[in-house]
Design a protein around this motif. Structure first.
Motif, PDB file in Angstrom:
ATOM      1  N   LEU A 898       0.825  -1.206   0.000  1.00  0.00           N
ATOM      2  CA  LEU A 898       0.000   0.000   0.000  1.00  0.00           C
ATOM      3  C   LEU A 898       0.861   1.257   0.000  1.00  0.00           C
ATOM      4  CD1 LEU A 898      -2.807   1.279   0.191  1.00  0.00           C
ATOM      5  CD2 LEU A 898      -2.647   1.084   2.680  1.00  0.00           C
ATOM      6  N   LEU A 899       1.923   1.245   0.788  1.00  0.00           N
ATOM      7  CA  LEU A 899       2.806   2.414   0.854  1.00  0.00           C
ATOM      8  C   LEU A 899       3.454   2.673  -0.489  1.00  0.00           C
ATOM      9  CD1 LEU A 899       4.044   4.582   2.694  1.00  0.00           C
ATOM     10  CD2 LEU A 899       5.839   2.947   3.284  1.00  0.00           C
ATOM     11  N   LEU A 900       3.931   1.622  -1.148  1.00  0.00           N
ATOM     12  CA  LEU A 900       4.542   1.788  -2.461  1.00  0.00           C
ATOM     13  C   LEU A 900       3.509   2.249  -3.484  1.00  0.00           C
ATOM     14  CD1 LEU A 900       7.004   1.509  -4.323  1.00  0.00           C
ATOM     15  CD2 LEU A 900       6.390  -0.893  -4.636  1.00  0.00           C
ATOM     16  N   GLY A 901       2.296   1.697  -3.404  1.00  0.00           N
ATOM     17  CA  GLY A 901       1.247   2.109  -4.336  1.00  0.00           C
ATOM     18  C   GLY A 901       0.885   3.576  -4.181  1.00  0.00           C
ATOM     19  N   LEU A 902       0.777   4.057  -2.939  1.00  0.00           N
ATOM     20  CA  LEU A 902       0.470   5.478  -2.717  1.00  0.00           C
ATOM     21  C   LEU A 902       1.578   6.371  -3.246  1.00  0.00           C
ATOM     22  CD1 LEU A 902      -1.051   5.349   0.899  1.00  0.00           C
ATOM     23  CD2 LEU A 902      -2.259   5.761  -1.263  1.00  0.00           C
ATOM     24  N   ALA A 903       2.848   5.977  -3.016  1.00  0.00           N
ATOM     25  CA  ALA A 903       3.958   6.774  -3.529  1.00  0.00           C
ATOM     26  C   ALA A 903       3.934   6.813  -5.053  1.00  0.00           C
ATOM     27  CB  ALA A 903       5.289   6.210  -3.032  1.00  0.00           C
ATOM     28  N   ALA A 904       3.639   5.671  -5.674  1.00  0.00           N
ATOM     29  CA  ALA A 904       3.565   5.629  -7.132  1.00  0.00           C
ATOM     30  C   ALA A 904       2.424   6.486  -7.654  1.00  0.00           C
ATOM     31  CB  ALA A 904       3.405   4.180  -7.597  1.00  0.00           C
ATOM     32  N   LEU A 905       1.289   6.449  -6.966  1.00  0.00           N
ATOM     33  CA  LEU A 905       0.149   7.257  -7.388  1.00  0.00           C
ATOM     34  C   LEU A 905       0.483   8.746  -7.318  1.00  0.00           C
ATOM     35  CD1 LEU A 905      -2.824   7.341  -8.255  1.00  0.00           C
ATOM     36  CD2 LEU A 905      -3.442   7.346  -5.829  1.00  0.00           C
ATOM     37  N   CYS A 906       1.115   9.163  -6.231  1.00  0.00           N
ATOM     38  CA  CYS A 906       1.502  10.575  -6.103  1.00  0.00           C
ATOM     39  C   CYS A 906       2.487  10.978  -7.194  1.00  0.00           C
ATOM     40  CB  CYS A 906       2.125  10.826  -4.728  1.00  0.00           C
ATOM     41  SG  CYS A 906       0.962  10.638  -3.355  1.00  0.00           S
ATOM     42  N   ALA A 907       3.425  10.076  -7.526  1.00  0.00           N
ATOM     43  CA  ALA A 907       4.416  10.398  -8.553  1.00  0.00           C
ATOM     44  C   ALA A 907       3.781  10.482  -9.932  1.00  0.00           C
ATOM     45  CB  ALA A 907       5.516   9.335  -8.545  1.00  0.00           C
ATOM     46  N   ALA A 908       2.731   9.690 -10.185  1.00  0.00           N
ATOM     47  CA  ALA A 908       2.117   9.673 -11.517  1.00  0.00           C
ATOM     48  C   ALA A 908       1.060  10.754 -11.682  1.00  0.00           C
ATOM     49  CB  ALA A 908       1.500   8.298 -11.777  1.00  0.00           C
ATOM     50  N   VAL A 909       0.454  11.219 -10.593  1.00  0.00           N
ATOM     51  CA  VAL A 909      -0.628  12.194 -10.691  1.00  0.00           C
ATOM     52  C   VAL A 909      -0.123  13.526 -11.252  1.00  0.00           C
ATOM     53  CG1 VAL A 909      -2.060  13.712  -9.259  1.00  0.00           C
ATOM     54  CG2 VAL A 909      -2.231  11.243  -9.015  1.00  0.00           C
ATOM     55  N   ILE A 910       1.079  13.943 -10.869  1.00  0.00           N
ATOM     56  CA  ILE A 910       1.585  15.258 -11.290  1.00  0.00           C
ATOM     57  C   ILE A 910       1.716  15.343 -12.812  1.00  0.00           C
ATOM     58  CG2 ILE A 910       3.503  16.887 -11.078  1.00  0.00           C
ATOM     59  CD1 ILE A 910       3.995  15.755  -8.285  1.00  0.00           C
ATOM     60  N   PRO A 911       2.426  14.422 -13.478  1.00  0.00           N
ATOM     61  CA  PRO A 911       2.465  14.515 -14.941  1.00  0.00           C
ATOM     62  C   PRO A 911       1.110  14.248 -15.588  1.00  0.00           C
ATOM     63  CG  PRO A 911       3.625  12.557 -14.185  1.00  0.00           C
ATOM     64  CD  PRO A 911       3.331  13.373 -12.978  1.00  0.00           C
ATOM     65  N   ALA A 912       0.249  13.433 -14.930  1.00  0.00           N
ATOM     66  CA  ALA A 912      -1.081  13.193 -15.499  1.00  0.00           C
ATOM     67  C   ALA A 912      -1.903  14.475 -15.513  1.00  0.00           C
ATOM     68  CB  ALA A 912      -1.795  12.102 -14.703  1.00  0.00           C
ATOM     69  N   ARG A 913      -1.846  15.251 -14.441  1.00  0.00           N
ATOM     70  CA  ARG A 913      -2.573  16.519 -14.400  1.00  0.00           C
ATOM     71  C   ARG A 913      -1.978  17.516 -15.401  1.00  0.00           C
ATOM     72  NH1 ARG A 913      -5.815  17.843 -10.158  1.00  0.00           N
ATOM     73  NH2 ARG A 913      -5.087  19.994 -10.229  1.00  0.00           N
ATOM     74  N   ARG A 914      -0.654  17.455 -15.575  1.00  0.00           N
ATOM     75  CA  ARG A 914      -0.038  18.339 -16.555  1.00  0.00           C
ATOM     76  C   ARG A 914      -0.509  17.984 -17.955  1.00  0.00           C
ATOM     77  NH1 ARG A 914       5.637  17.314 -16.187  1.00  0.00           N
ATOM     78  NH2 ARG A 914       5.504  18.371 -14.173  1.00  0.00           N
ATOM     79  N   ALA A 915      -0.645  16.686 -18.249  1.00  0.00           N
ATOM     80  CA  ALA A 915      -1.120  16.263 -19.568  1.00  0.00           C
ATOM     81  C   ALA A 915      -2.542  16.749 -19.816  1.00  0.00           C
ATOM     82  CB  ALA A 915      -1.046  14.740 -19.683  1.00  0.00           C
ATOM     83  N   ALA A 916      -3.361  16.764 -18.738  1.00  0.00           N
ATOM     84  CA  ALA A 916      -4.757  17.176 -18.895  1.00  0.00           C
ATOM     85  C   ALA A 916      -4.891  18.664 -19.171  1.00  0.00           C
ATOM     86  CB  ALA A 916      -5.543  16.806 -17.647  1.00  0.00           C
ATOM     87  N   THR A 917      -3.857  19.445 -18.922  1.00  0.00           N
ATOM     88  CA  THR A 917      -3.933  20.895 -19.153  1.00  0.00           C
ATOM     89  C   THR A 917      -3.385  21.306 -20.511  1.00  0.00           C
ATOM     90  OG1 THR A 917      -1.768  21.228 -18.099  1.00  0.00           O
ATOM     91  CG2 THR A 917      -3.710  21.322 -16.675  1.00  0.00           C
ATOM     92  N   ILE A 918      -2.997  20.325 -21.347  1.00  0.00           N
ATOM     93  CA  ILE A 918      -2.444  20.652 -22.666  1.00  0.00           C
ATOM     94  C   ILE A 918      -3.542  21.245 -23.539  1.00  0.00           C
ATOM     95  CG2 ILE A 918      -1.496  19.646 -24.784  1.00  0.00           C
ATOM     96  CD1 ILE A 918       0.004  17.661 -23.070  1.00  0.00           C
ATOM     97  N   ASP A 919      -3.217  22.357 -24.215  1.00  0.00           N
ATOM     98  CA  ASP A 919      -4.134  22.993 -25.168  1.00  0.00           C
ATOM     99  C   ASP A 919      -3.981  22.294 -26.514  1.00  0.00           C
ATOM    100  OD1 ASP A 919      -5.662  24.561 -26.798  1.00  0.00           O
ATOM    101  OD2 ASP A 919      -4.639  26.445 -26.309  1.00  0.00           O
ATOM    102  N   PRO A 920      -5.037  21.681 -27.064  1.00  0.00           N
ATOM    103  CA  PRO A 920      -4.894  20.939 -28.335  1.00  0.00           C
ATOM    104  C   PRO A 920      -4.341  21.793 -29.454  1.00  0.00           C
ATOM    105  CG  PRO A 920      -7.000  20.445 -27.289  1.00  0.00           C
ATOM    106  CD  PRO A 920      -6.408  21.560 -26.517  1.00  0.00           C
TER     107      PRO A 920
END
Length: 927
Positions: A898-920
């Motif tokens: 669980l600890l590793l999964g939470l750390a991985a989720l936090c690490a992946a959320v930042i670039p995922a949110r950045r991808a969602a803000t891309i202007d087509p």
């Protein structure tokens, strides 16, 4: 001849250069012939023109070496500029390498000093020990237990026999297997004595090891003779730290435990003797024949039944250890046969199967190696796992950097840059980065080694000196340098390979026109590896942490709350007679009991978990003689009245030792429940009699009470319940066996005091110190500490392992999260166009976030699938370090996952949110 220099500096080989020169020579001759010059004259004139060619070639060779060095320096400066232009990348890589290399180097520093270090003596490879197990401190009887009944400790009588008859040894020395506490005071001084560790050695000890004195002289055989003047040698560390390198020490007389000794010399710097122990290194060496003067009737020197000496010798050149071992074993059997009449029936049954082995002695007798080797190896494996995660991170960073700069590399190739130069630049940049990280890793290693030393020996007394340094040695520094360079070369190969395969046509393509992630499988594989290794580290940390918690909160059989442990040393009162010791400790109890808030005080030879106890074989009155393989051993200690109430132990039957159990009363003992269970079964133990072997002593003690099991052993935590009995301080049994009588007298010096003060009185340390000084100013008090703290100190080794594994696990977790973040962020950057197209075709931000997270978390999922069985396997491998924790623990493993999964989720959320803000539109316009 400018064309010649240009040709040479293009890198042509010597053979190619000679071929080119012959071509130009013939061309010049032909040109002159065409102009009307005869051929012979044309050749003569051309030879004149080419006369200085060899000098030009030599000049070219010299300038070529200089220019190569200048080119290399230029490439290094270019690499440093490139790293300075990318501070985020550089800082991340340097910190990653510093943590990985620093953790490994810190552990290797201690492994090198504890497990690989040789004695600082002449030709340590010529030293051999008799015995292969480091033991402490006494063994009674004519047989020794252990694997194959190997002998590792010897009596003085056997030593003299071996020295006289073992011709394979050039010289054979003996040294005390443990230390003796000393009170040292300069003759004529009225101040309090200094504490010191002493060790008895044979007169040829220093000669055998091949060391010379720093000042004065060292012991010789003449000093180790009956009637010789008492002399001693001081260690360099004690001379420097305790006496300020005072040259007047040599030749001065000191009172050592009340006896006058002349300090004849100072041992060389760095020499700590031949035995490395946790309880501190020797400060003073004394000859073996001084031991009877110091201990009188309790002397072990001439007692053939007491094994208390380690033996180490220097073999003659080309000596074969196997025949030497066979000769020594024959001598041992001959010596045992000479004492056959003194043996017990059990000893007579097995003495012919007793063996001994010789083993390399270049590293001495290291108790630290025995106690810490398994822990250090476990930590070494853990640190290597951290280094693997760090290297995977570096590989990912360099791969991403190489992929990101491939368009620039292609442009440089199109403009004429040589591929060899580009490959060299890529490797130099990687190696430079690794060397910077390695230098930072040395600083981390120094701090980490100090942390490990603090965790490993933090409960050691302040006067205890352990010869393990935190500063990395030359081999360790070379190890760090080698790891750094190897890391740079290995993980610089991928960028170098990209540079060597760069195509100019790539410069004409769009930078971010990728729609697939298949080309980045290497980065994803590294993330999977990081996740699996991190899970193993976290799982190991959770298991070791749970084991430590179980150790510290187990039922010890007494209540440490509100109690204090006082450790004293009474070497100057060791000359007291038994009838003088009883009132001495009675007065100590009265003085300490008068302190406000104290509800009880009691003394013991050793208190529970204080580091020692005595032991012998038991005979029960009315029971037959046990068989030779029967375990009939039990531990024992002396106590004063009120002991069980003071430590909070519960009586199960009968009564405790009280004031009436004095020298005029019958000899009594209180046993623990394990003793009753082992020797008496379901019978009522009250009123039964027993005694130490042989059977003629079976009626010595009458059992008057049974107390609950109290954990005395602070190292065998897997089996804390040992048969044990307690005898009164005021009673002494006069046995006809010298070893039993010596045990009786030695045990009357009580080394521990337990104070029950539930109110925690203020200034307890000063009040206890003042009370003891009023009783006897020669009493040395080491410390007063809460009993709970003393118990925690017994688990320093386990605490060190658990703490460092948690630290390494945390570092591995952070590095794995950073690696996942880097790969995911780079993937988003490389696939900006694809994301723009998807959003232009109707994909909303939530779908983009889910798409990026899915791509990141499946890598972690695969890592968990690999890491879970690996973590279970690691648990079984380190099962010897676990207490009350199973290697397969679903709760702990689920927590780590669980600890590793939470750390991985936090690490992946930042670039995922950045991808969602891309202007087509912006993403498509950038192409």
């Amino acid at each position: 001849m400018g064309w010649l220099r240009r040709l040479f500096f293009r890198g042509r080989l010597e053979a190619d250069l000679d071929k080119e020169l012959r071509f130009h020579f013939e061309y010049q001759v032909a040109d002159k012939v065409r102009s009307g010059i005869p051929k012979s004259e044309a050749r003569r004139l051309t030879r004149i023109e080419f006369g200085g060619i060899e000098q030009i070639k030599e000049d070219c060779r010299e300038r070529r070496g200089t220019m190569w060095l200048e080119s290399l320096l230029q490439d290094v400066r270019h690499a440093l500029r490139q790293l300075r232009k990318a501070p985020g990348f550089t800082l991340t890589a340097v910190l990653t390498l510093a943590l990985g290399i620093g953790a490994t180097t810190a552990i290797f520093t201690l492994v090198q000093q504890v497990m690989l270090q040789s004695l600082p003596v002449t030709r340590p490879d010529q030293l051999w020990r008799i015995g292969d197990q480091p033991r402490c401190c006494n063994w009674s009887g004519y047989t020794q237990d252990g694997e194959a009944s190997d002998w590792s400790l010897f009596p003085w009588e056997a030593y003299t026999l071996f020295r006289a008859n073992a011709t394979g040894f050039q010289d054979l020395a003996a040294l005390q297997a443990g230390n003796i506490p000393l009170a040292v005071r300069r003759a004529g001084s009225s101040g309090p004595p200094d504490t010191a560790n002493g060790q008895y050695v044979s007169g040829n000890f220093f000669q055998t090891l091949g060391v010379s004195a720093w000042r004065g002289r060292l012991l010789i055989d003449g000093d180790d003779q009956d009637g010789a003047p008492p002399v001693a040698v001081m260690s360099f560390h004690a001379w420097q730290e305790k006496y300020g390198s005072d040259p007047s020490i040599v030749g001065s007389t000191y009172q050592v435990n009340g006896h006058a000794f002349t300090i004849i010399g100072v041992a060389p710097a760095g020499f700590v003797g031949a035995k490395m122990v946790n309880s501190g290194m020797p400060d003073i060496w004394m000859p073996l024949t001084a031991e009877p003067m110091m201990f009188g009737t309790t002397s072990r020197l001439k007692d053939a039944r007491v094994d208390w000496l380690d033996l180490i010798g220097r073999v003659r050149p080309e000596t074969n250890p196997k025949p030497l071992q066979a000769q020594l074993q024959s001598e041992l059997h001959g010596w045992l046969a000479s004492h056959l009449a003194d043996m017990s029936p059990q000893e007579k049954a097995v003495w012919q199967r007793q063996t001994l082995r010789v083993s390399p002695g270049g590293a001495g007798f290291s108790m630290l190696r025995r106690d810490y080797s398994e822990s250090l190896l476990l930590l070494m494996v853990t640190a290597c796992c951290v280094l693997m995660v760090a290297c995977a991170n570096i590989a990912n960073l360099l791969l991403a950097r190489g992929l990101k700069s491939r368009q620039q590399t292609a442009v440089r190739v199109a403009l004429g840059a040589s591929r060899g130069r580009l490959v060299r630049n890529a490797l130099l940049e990687s190696v430079t980065l690794s060397l910077i990280g390695g230098a930072a890793g040395v600083a981390v290693a120094w701090a980490g080694a100090r942390l490990i030393l603090y965790l490993a020996f933090r409960s050691a007394n302040q006067s205890t000196w352990i010869p393990v340094q935190a500063s990395p040695s030359t081999p360790v520094l070379l190890f760090a340098l080698g790891v750094a360079v190897l890391t740079g070369v290995i993980f610089g190969i991928a960028p170098a390979w990209m540079a060597s395969h760069a195509e100019p046509v790539d410069a004409l393509r769009g930078a971010n026109r990728e729609v697939g992630g298949g080309r980045h499988w290497a980065q994803k594989a590294l993330v999977v590896a990081q996740a699996s290794v991190s899970l193993v580290l976290l799982s190991a940390a959770a298991m070791l942490g749970g084991s430590l918690r179980n150790l510290e909160h187990q039922n010890f059989g007494f209540d440490p709350n509100g109690r204090y442990l006082v450790s004293i040393d009474s070497p100057l009162v060791s000359n007291y007679k038994q009838e003088q010791l009883v009132p001495l400790f009675r007065e100590i109890q009265d003085r300490l009991g008068a302190i406000a808030g104290v509800r009880g005080v009691s003394c013991a030879t050793y208190a529970p978990m204080a580091g020692g106890q005595w032991g012998n074989d038991i005979r029960i009155q009315g029971q037959p003689e046990p068989g030779p393989k029967d375990d009939v051993s039990a531990d024992w200690t002396r106590i004063t009245p009120g002991f069980f109430d003071t430590i909070g132990a519960r009586m199960l039957a009968g009564r405790a030792i009280n004031e009436h159990d004095n020298g005029n009363a019958r000899h009594i003992a209180v046993i623990n429940e394990e003793f009753a269970k082992k020797f008496l079964g379901n019978q009522n133990p009250i009123g039964r009699h027993f005694g130490p072997a042989p059977v003629r002593n079976a009626g010595t003690y009458e059992i008057v009470g049974v107390v609950q099991n109290i954990n005395y052993v602070n190292w065998a935590f897997r089996d804390p319940a040992r048969p044990m009995y307690y005898i009164p301080e005021a009673q002494t049994v006069h046995f006809d066996q010298l070893d039993l009588q010596s045990d009786q007298l030695w045990s009357q010096n009580l080394y521990n005091i337990v104070i029950w003060a539930p109110g925690h009185p203020q200034n307890m340390l000063m009040q206890v110190k003042k009370a003891l000084a009023e009783v006897n100013p020669n009493l040395i008090m080491y410390d007063v500490e809460p009993y709970s703290k003393a118990i925690q100190g017994t688990f320093d080794q386990q605490n060190m392992i658990a703490s460092l594994t948690w630290l390494f696990g945390g570092v591995g977790l952070v590095l794995a999260a950073v690696g996942l973040y880097g790969v995911t962020s780079y993937g988003v950057e490389q696939r900006t166009t694809e994301i723009g197209v998807r959003m232009a075709l109707g994909a909303d931000r939530g779908l983009v976030v889910a798409w990026v997270l899915r791509g990141a978390l499946w890598q972690v999922g695969i890592g968990l699938g690999i890491g879970i069985p690996a973590a279970i396997g690691a648990g079984y491998l380190m099962s010897s370090q676990l207490f009350g924790v199973t290697p397969w623990n679903p709760l702990l493993l689920a927590g780590a996952t669980l600890l590793l999964g939470l750390a991985a989720l936090c690490a992946a959320v930042i670039p995922a949110r950045r991808a969602a803000t891309i202007d087509p539109m912006q993403a498509l316009r950038s192409e």
